[in-house]
Design a protein around this motif. Structure first.
Motif, PDB file in Angstrom:
ATOM      1  N   ALA A 294       9.180   2.604   2.237  1.00 16.23           N
ATOM      2  CA  ALA A 294       9.527   3.830   2.946  1.00 16.23           C
ATOM      3  C   ALA A 294       9.890   3.536   4.399  1.00 16.23           C
ATOM      4  N   LEU A 295      10.419   2.337   4.654  1.00 18.69           N
ATOM      5  CA  LEU A 295      10.921   1.952   5.971  1.00 18.69           C
ATOM      6  C   LEU A 295       9.825   2.109   7.032  1.00 18.69           C
ATOM      7  N   ALA A 296       9.977   3.018   7.983  1.00 20.31           N
ATOM      8  CA  ALA A 296       8.979   3.147   9.047  1.00 20.31           C
ATOM      9  C   ALA A 296       7.613   3.581   8.528  1.00 20.31           C
ATOM     10  N   ALA A 297       7.569   4.220   7.380  1.00 18.72           N
ATOM     11  CA  ALA A 297       6.293   4.683   6.824  1.00 18.72           C
ATOM     12  C   ALA A 297       5.593   3.626   5.987  1.00 18.72           C
ATOM     13  N   ALA A 298       6.288   2.563   5.590  1.00 21.53           N
ATOM     14  CA  ALA A 298       5.715   1.589   4.665  1.00 21.53           C
ATOM     15  C   ALA A 298       4.427   0.944   5.177  1.00 21.53           C
ATOM     16  N   PRO A 299       4.377   0.448   6.424  1.00 21.36           N
ATOM     17  CA  PRO A 299       3.112  -0.141   6.884  1.00 21.36           C
ATOM     18  C   PRO A 299       1.967   0.868   6.900  1.00 21.36           C
ATOM     19  N   ALA A 300       2.246   2.090   7.339  1.00 21.04           N
ATOM     20  CA  ALA A 300       1.195   3.101   7.447  1.00 21.04           C
ATOM     21  C   ALA A 300       0.612   3.458   6.088  1.00 21.04           C
ATOM     22  N   LEU A 301       1.451   3.534   5.068  1.00 19.47           N
ATOM     23  CA  LEU A 301       0.939   3.802   3.720  1.00 19.47           C
ATOM     24  C   LEU A 301       0.102   2.631   3.225  1.00 19.47           C
ATOM     25  N   ALA A 302       0.483   1.410   3.578  1.00 15.77           N
ATOM     26  CA  ALA A 302      -0.319   0.241   3.208  1.00 15.77           C
ATOM     27  C   ALA A 302      -1.690   0.280   3.881  1.00 15.77           C
ATOM     28  N   TRP A 303      -1.747   0.742   5.132  1.00 23.73           N
ATOM     29  CA  TRP A 303      -3.045   0.861   5.815  1.00 23.73           C
ATOM     30  C   TRP A 303      -3.936   1.878   5.105  1.00 23.73           C
ATOM     31  N   CYS A 304      -3.336   2.944   4.595  1.00 26.90           N
ATOM     32  CA  CYS A 304      -4.115   3.936   3.858  1.00 26.90           C
ATOM     33  C   CYS A 304      -4.658   3.351   2.559  1.00 26.90           C
ATOM     34  N   VAL A 305      -3.879   2.492   1.904  1.00 25.62           N
ATOM     35  CA  VAL A 305      -4.369   1.801   0.714  1.00 25.62           C
ATOM     36  C   VAL A 305      -5.550   0.904   1.093  1.00 25.62           C
ATOM     37  N   ALA A 306      -5.445   0.204   2.220  1.00 26.23           N
ATOM     38  CA  ALA A 306      -6.534  -0.656   2.689  1.00 26.23           C
ATOM     39  C   ALA A 306      -7.806   0.154   2.900  1.00 26.23           C
ATOM     40  N   LEU A 307      -7.684   1.303   3.525  1.00 32.69           N
ATOM     41  CA  LEU A 307      -8.841   2.163   3.749  1.00 32.69           C
ATOM     42  C   LEU A 307      -9.443   2.625   2.431  1.00 32.69           C
ATOM     43  N   ASP A 308      -8.595   2.951   1.473  1.00 39.65           N
ATOM     44  CA  ASP A 308      -9.061   3.376   0.153  1.00 39.65           C
ATOM     45  C   ASP A 308      -9.840   2.255  -0.542  1.00 39.65           C
ATOM     46  N   LEU A 309      -9.356   1.024  -0.437  1.00 38.39           N
ATOM     47  CA  LEU A 309     -10.050  -0.112  -1.050  1.00 38.39           C
ATOM     48  C   LEU A 309     -11.433  -0.311  -0.447  1.00 38.39           C
ATOM     49  N   ILE A 310     -11.530  -0.171   0.869  1.00 42.13           N
ATOM     50  CA  ILE A 310     -12.825  -0.328   1.534  1.00 42.13           C
ATOM     51  C   ILE A 310     -13.770   0.792   1.146  1.00 42.13           C
ATOM     52  N   ARG A 311     -13.279   2.020   1.098  1.00 47.93           N
ATOM     53  CA  ARG A 311     -14.146   3.142   0.749  1.00 47.93           C
ATOM     54  C   ARG A 311     -14.569   3.113  -0.713  1.00 47.93           C
ATOM     55  N   GLN A 312     -13.790   2.454  -1.564  1.00 47.57           N
ATOM     56  CA  GLN A 312     -14.188   2.268  -2.962  1.00 47.57           C
ATOM     57  C   GLN A 312     -15.176   1.121  -3.125  1.00 47.57           C
ATOM     58  N   CYS A 313     -15.512   0.453  -2.012  1.00 52.26           N
ATOM     59  CA  CYS A 313     -16.444  -0.686  -2.007  1.00 52.26           C
ATOM     60  C   CYS A 313     -15.906  -1.859  -2.823  1.00 52.26           C
ATOM     61  N   ARG A 314     -14.594  -1.996  -2.891  1.00 51.33           N
ATOM     62  CA  ARG A 314     -14.005  -3.122  -3.607  1.00 51.33           C
ATOM     63  C   ARG A 314     -13.944  -4.373  -2.739  1.00 51.33           C
ATOM     64  N   CYS A 315     -14.200  -4.225  -1.442  1.00 49.93           N
ATOM     65  CA  CYS A 315     -14.218  -5.352  -0.521  1.00 49.93           C
ATOM     66  C   CYS A 315     -14.847  -4.891   0.782  1.00 49.93           C
ATOM     67  N   ARG A 316     -15.165  -5.858   1.648  1.00 48.11           N
ATOM     68  CA  ARG A 316     -15.696  -5.521   2.968  1.00 48.11           C
ATOM     69  C   ARG A 316     -14.606  -5.545   4.035  1.00 48.11           C
ATOM     70  N   ARG A 317     -13.543  -6.288   3.758  1.00 47.88           N
ATOM     71  CA  ARG A 317     -12.464  -6.415   4.735  1.00 47.88           C
ATOM     72  C   ARG A 317     -11.120  -6.419   4.015  1.00 47.88           C
ATOM     73  N   VAL A 318     -10.101  -5.919   4.702  1.00 43.55           N
ATOM     74  CA  VAL A 318      -8.737  -5.978   4.188  1.00 43.55           C
ATOM     75  C   VAL A 318      -7.822  -6.448   5.318  1.00 43.55           C
ATOM     76  N   ILE A 319      -6.956  -7.381   5.003  1.00 42.15           N
ATOM     77  CA  ILE A 319      -5.900  -7.810   5.915  1.00 42.15           C
ATOM     78  C   ILE A 319      -4.580  -7.314   5.343  1.00 42.15           C
ATOM     79  N   VAL A 320      -3.852  -6.532   6.103  1.00 42.81           N
ATOM     80  CA  VAL A 320      -2.573  -5.993   5.654  1.00 42.81           C
ATOM     81  C   VAL A 320      -1.442  -6.745   6.348  1.00 42.81           C
ATOM     82  N   LEU A 321      -0.549  -7.314   5.545  1.00 39.53           N
ATOM     83  CA  LEU A 321       0.652  -7.990   6.040  1.00 39.53           C
ATOM     84  C   LEU A 321       1.863  -7.173   5.599  1.00 39.53           C
ATOM     85  N   ASN A 322       2.637  -6.714   6.546  1.00 48.48           N
ATOM     86  CA  ASN A 322       3.836  -5.981   6.168  1.00 48.48           C
ATOM     87  C   ASN A 322       5.076  -6.669   6.739  1.00 48.48           C
TER      88      ASN A 322
END
Length: 338
Positions: A294-322
């Motif tokens: 989604a161009l300018a929105a793509a990184p921001a949506l990835a950050w939301c996925v990272a937050l979702d993964l942490i809140r699901q307790c699937r990991c303690r940390r997420v590194i997002v590379l866009n």
């Protein structure tokens, strides 16, 4: 420097209007917006916006489509953060924005009135062309209003800036917001991006440049993180943000080779297959395979996925590379509260 906490978030995407559960979404469908001009194009398109979260009809007349998505996301993010009226009013807002995505009927009338002997005439455009469209059309054409409309409607009055982005600019927006909170310049800030690759003009340009043939899947959406210096009610932490130009990444290809601990998930958001291979993380989760780009929105949506993964307790940390079509690289580090 202070610890920066994530108090809330918002994601407007093909998945819907909630960042929770975004990590489990997958699937593309033919774009409704591109059907008339380009036929069947697989895309990640935002569904119809419910009236209870949408902006009112009068405001929509002044908005390009990405601005509407941004305004909806900003409202959702502020509600998710549960900030007081004073915190909302003082909040900084930094947003990655793309092209305006203005209404095609107004644009068509303006261009049709500017043609002389089958060619575009700048002189004719300055007279008959501009007169052929509503003067308020300017508020759709100016891409900084992707930020302004939402800020006005939601009453954020702190420092702000719109960063033109095809990926990396959105990370610069997050970096600015992170620094403001960490340094003590602001106690609350919002950062993210809003854009659409599904506007007929945008898709024509992307197609002409050869991106679809190289694996680019068009998408649209908006994503925002609400940042705070307070841990009260926080969802996670934003620990570090960095971004690198295309030239810097070419000179140092190892910038993307981030070492990840056993409790860390690496999340990548590449625009296509060649960049996916260049990021060099074989075990990484690739959000572009379900959310497209989604161009300018793509990184921001990835950050939301990272937050979702942490809140699901699937990991303690997420590194997002866009890595978007601007050729740059963005890196963001998220952590759990536990």
């Amino acid at each position: 420097m202070r610890q920066v906490y994530i108090s809330g978030a918002a994601a407007v995407s093909a998945s819907g209007f909630d960042w929770r559960g975004l990590a489990g979404f997958e699937g593309f469908a033919p774009s409704r917006q591109l059907q008339a001009t380009h036929g069947s194009v697989l895309a990640a398109e935002v569904p119809a916006i419910a009236a209870d979260i949408d902006v009112d009809a009068r405001a929509r007349k002044l908005m390009a489509h990405p601005a509407r998505l941004a305004a909806v996301a900003l409202r959702l993010a502020l509600n998710d953060a549960r900030w007081t009226a004073q915190q909302r009013e003082q909040a900084a807002l930094y947003l990655g924005v793309g092209a305006s995505g203005c209404a095609m009927d107004e644009l068509t009338r303006m261009l049709a009135a500017s043609i002389v002997d089958h060619e575009f005439s700048l002189e004719r455009f300055g007279g008959a062309g501009l007169a052929a469209c509503n003067p308020l059309f300017a508020f759709q054409l100016m891409n900084n209003f992707t930020l302004c409309h939402g800020a006005i409607l939601n009453g954020t009055g702190g420092p702000n800036g719109a960063f033109y982005s095809r990926g990396t600019g959105t990370v610069a927006a997050l970096s600015e917001a992170h620094w403001l909170v960490a340094s003590g310049e602001c106690d609350t800030a919002l950062a993210g991006g809003a854009d659409s690759a599904l506007h007929p003009v945008s898709w024509t340009q992307l197609d002409a440049a050869g991106y679809p043939a190289r694996g680019f899947v068009p998408a649209e959406g908006a994503g925002l993180l609400a940042l705070s210096a307070s841990a009260d009610g926080a969802l996670a932490t934003l620990d570090a943000v960095s971004f690198h130009s295309a030239r810097a990444w070419q000179r140092n290809p190892d910038l993307s080779l981030t070492e990840a601990r056993d409790d860390t998930i690496v999340l990548i958001a590449p625009w296509g297959a060649e960049v996916r291979n260049r990021l060099g993380h074989g075990e990484a989760l690739d959000v572009s395979l379900c959310l497209g780009d989604a161009l300018a929105a793509a990184p921001a949506l990835a950050w939301c996925v990272a937050l979702d993964l942490i809140r699901q307790c699937r990991c303690r940390r997420v590194i997002v590379l866009n890595a978007g079509i601007d050729g740059g690289l963005g890196v963001a580090h998220f952590g759990s509260l536990a």
